[in-house]
Design an enzyme around this catalytic site. Sequence first.
Site, PDB file in Angstrom:
ATOM      1  CB  VAL A 177      40.833  42.869  38.505  1.00 32.59           C
ATOM      2  CG1 VAL A 177      39.652  43.607  37.895  1.00 32.59           C
ATOM      3  CG2 VAL A 177      41.603  42.127  37.433  1.00 32.59           C
ATOM      4  CE  LYS A 202      48.092  37.358  43.557  1.00 34.24           C
ATOM      5  NZ  LYS A 202      47.690  38.567  42.814  1.00 34.24           N
ATOM      6  CB  SER A 223      46.977  33.780  32.720  1.00 33.97           C
ATOM      7  OG  SER A 223      47.966  33.241  33.590  1.00 33.97           O
ATOM      8  CG  ASN A 231      28.518  34.879  41.692  1.00 34.34           C
ATOM      9  OD1 ASN A 231      27.951  35.660  42.445  1.00 34.34           O
ATOM     10  ND2 ASN A 231      29.772  34.509  41.868  1.00 34.34           N
TER      11      ASN A 231
END
Length: 652
Positions: A475, A435, A432, A343
């Site tokens: 998201v 959840k 954050s 990544n």
Amino acid sequence: MKKFRGLFTNFRLRKRLLALSDAFIIVVAGLLANFPIPVYASRIGRPDLFAFLSTCVICCFATLLLFGAYNRLWRYFDRNDYLNCVKGVVAGYAVAVGLYFVFTHTVYCRFSLLTCALSVAGVCAFRYLIKDAFATLVETGRKDAAYKRTMIIGAGRAGKLLLTEIANRGLGEPGDGGKRGERSKILPVCVIDDDRSKIGRRFCGILVAGATSDIGKIAKIENVEQIIFAIPSCPPKDRAAILKICNKTGLPVKVLPFIGSALGDSMYNESGRSFASQIRDINVEDLLGREPVKFDNKDVRDFIEGKVCMVTGGGGSIGSELVRQIAKYAPRQLIVVDIYENNAYEIQQEMVMEYGDSLNLVTLIASVRDYQRMSHIFKTYKPDVVFHAAAHKHVPLMENSPMEAIKNNVIGTFNVAFLSLFNKVGKFVMISTDKAVNPTNVMGASKRCCEMIVQYLAQQKASTTEFVCTRFGNVLGSNGSVIPLFKKQIEQGKPVTVTHPDIIRYFMTIPEAVSLVMEAASIAKGGEIFVLDMGQPVKIVTLAENLIRMYGKVPYTDVEIKFTGLRPGEKIREELLMNEEGLEKTRNKLIFIGKQLEIDGDHFIKQLWNLKNSAEKNDDAEAIRALHEIVPTFTTPEQYNSKAISNFGSPT
């Protein structure tokens, strides 16, 4: 009267021809009733016949116009349109008989009834024959099968540019780069627009066939094979509503991207790409129906420009988007930290290709759990701003390995946050999740603990660092989100798996999520939890159904949807605020600040140390007990879900 005048003003050639045919039918009906069929009604003299039929023609024209019999294109007539014709003719004859009686004191009852019946039959039959003729011509005139019959939605600037380019270049299907002979080509057969003044007219040589409410019917009549949505500037709510109508047709739907501001008189944008080559498949984002969150770019630029910015987890879905957006605001240096080298390499190469040497980019492989390694990075690069996006976030996986969630999320955040404090970083921004509110799983509880660490440090009076949290929902398109999984299942011909028919979530796009982080960082004073108003939550099963329709398939028929049961630690519905937090407005009407909560420092640090030791022992039970102690709102999913269903009912 004003309405009638407006209707007559818009009466174009096609409608005039139809009106003349109606007049001819009414006259012929009168002659047939008066001469060949004298058995039913006694004959009327020529002067009276001329006067009566003239009155009938004028009155029927007016009533047919008012009933909307001239508003519909011939080929698109349906049952309601024929019914309007019947109503118009009957009403016209009723008015004509009344007027004729007022002026002549004569009523031709039988003649009027017979003429009216013949006129109704003639007017409806004429429209049916015209419709049938058009259908035959359309079928006969179908072009080579290499072309896809395409409906274009939007008779505006974008639609004009698209149709002009198609006409000039013989474009291939969107995505083939416009190369001839590759796959099928676009054959525009109709345009859809809600502007009534455009319906029935030609737009760039293509008929504007109807409004968006007619999409399903017109698609069948025209044998449409694909739909292109060509209204880039359409408001999200209207966009979502129109795309849902399109999805019900079961046809593939493609859209022009949100490039309304870039449209000019040329069919090429600033990058030199052809206009039609930018057509893409629709995304679930297009169906959310919520206004995109707008942010003050000036504040963000003032905050980022000329500063050293560090992004932990910079190769992840959120972290990489942070890197992209930070790079736009000319930072002095941009440091990408990630434990996963693939990544990190991908975002590094993307930035190199985009900015070359103009961006001072440093890419580092490191774990936020390694305090000494992170300390060395802080001392070497001396960041002004730290965006902490590194985290384990997969709920079921963290349920199986709770100590890893605690080590990576809690201890990692502790390391990076305290190092920010010790190295006098200007601002520390933690990513954050919703959840973290009344968590029912280890991942959510660990993120709530991270929020508490940030709020604890914000309370330290000697601190020169401003600490802030940003909290948002799911998201779309991020690693681990449901959409990539659904897409893979549909493409492989497998059932789409949804955990529960009633599960709902808040959703936002990756750019929105990252823009929230940037905005929060620019306006933060320290200790805040920023929350985005994400509108109404969305049922996951609805997202799955919409995604299946995007592929031109029918949910439950072409693609099965399987309900697999709630996963370990999963909630029926998520929340964005705890009861005690409350909300405070910001100048951005869609961004709110949760009230700062006081953290008992000595007690918290003691619990935090106990949690750290429990996780390092790799004792799941002890680590979870310690997590429950430090996060009192941490409960079981069974307790939460039963309470949520009893309080809110099953989501609709």
